[in-house]
Design an enzyme around this catalytic site. Structure first.
Site, short mmCIF file in Angstrom:
data_model
loop_
_atom_site.label_atom_id
_atom_site.label_comp_id
_atom_site.label_asym_id
_atom_site.label_seq_id
_atom_site.Cartn_x
_atom_site.Cartn_y
_atom_site.Cartn_z
N CYS A 274 0.68 -1.21 -0.08
CA CYS A 274 0.05 -0.09 0.05
C CYS A 274 0.79 1.33 0.16
O CYS A 274 0.80 2.04 -0.94
CB CYS A 274 -0.77 0.02 1.17
SG CYS A 274 -2.12 -1.28 1.27
N1 LIG Z 1 -2.71 -5.64 2.11
C1 LIG Z 1 -3.06 -4.60 2.73
O1 LIG Z 1 -2.78 -4.49 3.86
C2 LIG Z 1 -4.00 -3.71 2.27
C3 LIG Z 1 -4.96 -2.88 2.85
C4 LIG Z 1 -6.00 -2.06 2.30
C5 LIG Z 1 -6.03 -2.27 1.40
N2 LIG Z 1 -5.60 -2.97 0.26
C6 LIG Z 1 -5.87 -2.95 -1.11
O2 LIG Z 1 -6.57 -3.95 -1.47
C7 LIG Z 1 -6.18 -4.63 -2.64
C8 LIG Z 1 -5.79 -5.99 -2.48
O3 LIG Z 1 -4.53 -5.98 -1.81
P1 LIG Z 1 -4.17 -7.37 -1.11
O4 LIG Z 1 -2.87 -7.12 -0.37
O5 LIG Z 1 -5.20 -8.32 -0.76
O6 LIG Z 1 -3.52 -7.91 -2.48
P2 LIG Z 1 -2.99 -9.69 -2.78
O7 LIG Z 1 -2.10 -9.86 -3.73
O8 LIG Z 1 -2.88 -10.27 -1.34
O9 LIG Z 1 -4.48 -10.46 -3.16
C9 LIG Z 1 -4.85 -10.31 -4.32
C10 LIG Z 1 -5.66 -11.53 -4.94
O10 LIG Z 1 -6.28 -11.31 -6.12
C11 LIG Z 1 -6.03 -12.52 -7.07
N3 LIG Z 1 -6.29 -11.88 -8.38
C12 LIG Z 1 -5.75 -11.03 -9.16
N4 LIG Z 1 -6.28 -10.73 -10.19
C13 LIG Z 1 -7.64 -11.53 -10.26
C14 LIG Z 1 -8.64 -11.44 -10.91
N5 LIG Z 1 -8.87 -10.90 -12.13
N6 LIG Z 1 -9.76 -12.18 -10.33
C15 LIG Z 1 -9.76 -12.90 -9.21
N7 LIG Z 1 -8.87 -12.85 -8.58
C16 LIG Z 1 -7.66 -12.10 -8.94
C17 LIG Z 1 -4.49 -12.70 -6.60
O11 LIG Z 1 -4.26 -14.06 -7.39
C18 LIG Z 1 -4.45 -12.55 -5.33
O12 LIG Z 1 -4.60 -13.66 -4.44
C19 LIG Z 1 -5.08 -3.79 -3.26
O13 LIG Z 1 -5.85 -2.48 -3.90
C20 LIG Z 1 -4.61 -3.19 -2.03
O14 LIG Z 1 -3.81 -1.90 -2.22
C21 LIG Z 1 -4.34 -3.78 0.66
#
Ligand SMILES: NC(=O)c1ccc[n+]([C@@H]2O[C@H](COP(=O)([O-])OP(=O)(O)OC[C@H]3O[C@@H](n4cnc5c(N)ncnc54)[C@H](O)[C@@H]3O)[C@@H](O)[C@H]2O)c1
Length: 436
Positions: A274
């Site tokens: 992030c």
């Molecule tokens: N990690 C954090 O602490 C956090 C906190 C708040 C917000 N966010 C936001 O949330 C979002 C997700 O982050 P995350 O850390 O969970 O990412 P992540 O990489 O842990 O998980 C995302 C998942 O989405 C899957 N994916 C990708 N393309 C896809 C598709 N077309 N269809 C289905 N699945 C698909 C990936 O395989 C992966 O498992 C981002 O925008 C991030 O900025 C993250």
């Protein structure tokens, strides 16, 4: 025929089917929370290993206990698949896919686009779609809405669309998904109300805002606020060292002010999915509107120089003891980007280890959460703690203050310690311990 909103409202108040697209740090805890609320949850992810792991009831996210996941999977309340068609019958679909940066720090929304295209292919009357991925203001309106309306549906009338940013802090036990108020911006007031009804199942407080762009901007403001304040305190750390003052003592004392101050802490650099990325989503967007943001750029500059600053601290400390970085044996403690998680995405430890190795240092690392890590295409394995031989290294470099370490034992065994996290702050000062 009953209006679509009315049917959905009743479904959301009962036992709806909730689809989650993207089962990572954000999506999996959310899927579990919805399942715990009594909803039937279908998670979709393109990563076959993640799907297989969930099917086995095996969690890969620290905030989701394996026992909880296994119980929900066995009870048939949560299932995972890589087939988007499984979301055809969902009442609500929440998108939690990654939003990284491209090579020139421009937003890479390709995951949102492909998830939206896939959902557009199965979208039907009466469904609610919510985007949770952090992104620039306008994404929900410009990227999702046209794809869904091309199906002949009308937002707010026969399908519903909203943005609700995820605000979780992985590893934080005090503020969990349930405790953090949920910002909700709908395309129309009905979209907002229905998205609020969905999240009321899993969070205590809903904060409605006027539209998706506002909700998108709220998230970027929060993360830009953190990034700018961390840059400020990182610069304070650099200034304090020049003046021979402990920045940690300064922060601790300043934090006693009951108003108008909030402590942030310096460190070896920003990491995670992030903070290093999100502010650039905003920079990119406002540049298109002819405005050049300054705080974001400046904060990024300071934060990005912290790994190099830490490498310089290492070189200086060794130099003062008549040693070169070349052939120095360095033990790095912690490669995750923050304490008590396994996430190494954009971790400053990677750049620090890479630079030290490029200068000829012999670097080993230990991280109880990260058994293996790839640094500049070379895979390194965490040394076993029993083999770590703290005292056999020229220098112990603390990059992540995981709660499992015994700092007193480390300080007493090590020849020289550089502590970038004030992990040893509770111990008496010692000449061989250098703090950022
Ligand atoms: N990690 C954090 O602490 C956090 C906190 C708040 C917000 N966010 C936001 O949330 C979002 C997700 O982050 P995350 O850390 O969970 O990412 P992540 O990489 O842990 O998980 C995302 C998942 O989405 C899957 N994916 C990708 N393309 C896809 C598709 N077309 N269809 C289905 N699945 C698909 C990936 O395989 C992966 O498992 C981002 O925008 C991030 O900025 C993250």
């Amino acid at each position: 025929m009953k209006p679509a909103a009315e049917i959905l409202r009743e479904r959301l108040a009962g036992t709806p089917t909730v689809g989650v697209s993207g089962l990572g740090y954000v999506g999996l805890p959310l899927a579990v929370a919805f399942a715990e609320s009594g909803a039937a949850v279908v998670g979709v992810d393109l990563d076959g290993d993640r799907v297989a792991s969930i099917r086995k009831g095996q969690s890969f996210i620290e905030d989701v206990p394996t026992e909880t996941l296994a119980r929900l999977v066995q009870a048939g309340r949560l299932r995972a698949t890589n087939d988007i068609a499984a979301l055809r019958n969902a009442d609500a679909i929440v998108i939690c896919v990654p939003t990284p940066l491209g090579k020139s720090k421009e937003p890479d929304i390709s995951f949102i686009v492909s998830a939206a295209d896939a959902i557009a292919g199965i979208l039907r009357r009466g469904q609610l779609v919510v985007l949770e991925s952090t992104t620039y203001p306008g994404t929900t309106q410009e990227i999702l809405l046209p794809r869904f309306e091309a199906r002949g549906l009308k937002a707010g009338l026969n399908f519903f669309l909203a943005f609700s940013p995820e605000r979780i802090d992985p590893g934080n036990r005090r503020y969990t998904l349930r405790d953090i108020p949920k910002i909700v911006g709908g395309l129309t007031p009905t979209c907002r109300e229905l998205a609020g009804a969905l999240y009321a199942r899993v969070t205590k407080e809903i904060v409605p805002v006027s539209g998706p762009e506002t909700a998108e901007m709220v998230k970027l403001f929060e993360n830009t606020f953190r990034s700018v304040n961390i840059a400020l305190v990182n610069e304070f750390a650099i200034m304090c060292r020049r003046l021979g003052i402990s920045v940690w003592e300064v922060i601790g004392a300043a934090a006693t002010k009951p108003f108008g101050y909030m402590p942030f802490y310096p460190g070896p650099g920003l990491g995670g999915h992030c903070l290093p990325s999100d502010p650039h989503y905003l920079s990119w967007k406002v540049r298109l509107e002819g405005y050049e943001p300054r705080f974001i750029t400046f904060a990024d500059e300071i934060n990005r120089q912290m790994p190099a600053y830490v490498v310089q601290m290492v070189a200086d400390a060794l130099n003062e003891r008549g040693r070169a970085v070349r052939r120095a044996r360095i033990l790095v403690l912690g490669v995750a980007y923050k304490a008590n998680v396994a996430d190494t995405r954009d971790s400053p430890a990677l750049e620090i280890i890479e630079t030290l190795r490029a200068k000829g240092a012999v670097v080993a690392y230990h991280d109880p959460f990260v058994p293996r890590v790839t640094v500049n295409r070379t895979e390194l394995a965490s040394v076993r703690w029993s083999d770590a031989e703290v005292g056999a290294h020229d220098l112990v470099l603390i990059l992540t203050a995981h709660g499992t370490y015994d700092w007193a034992a480390i300080v007493s065994g090590a020849r020289l310690v550089i502590d970038t996290r004030n992990a040893t702050g509770g111990l008496p000062p010692a000449p061989h311990v250098i703090r950022l």
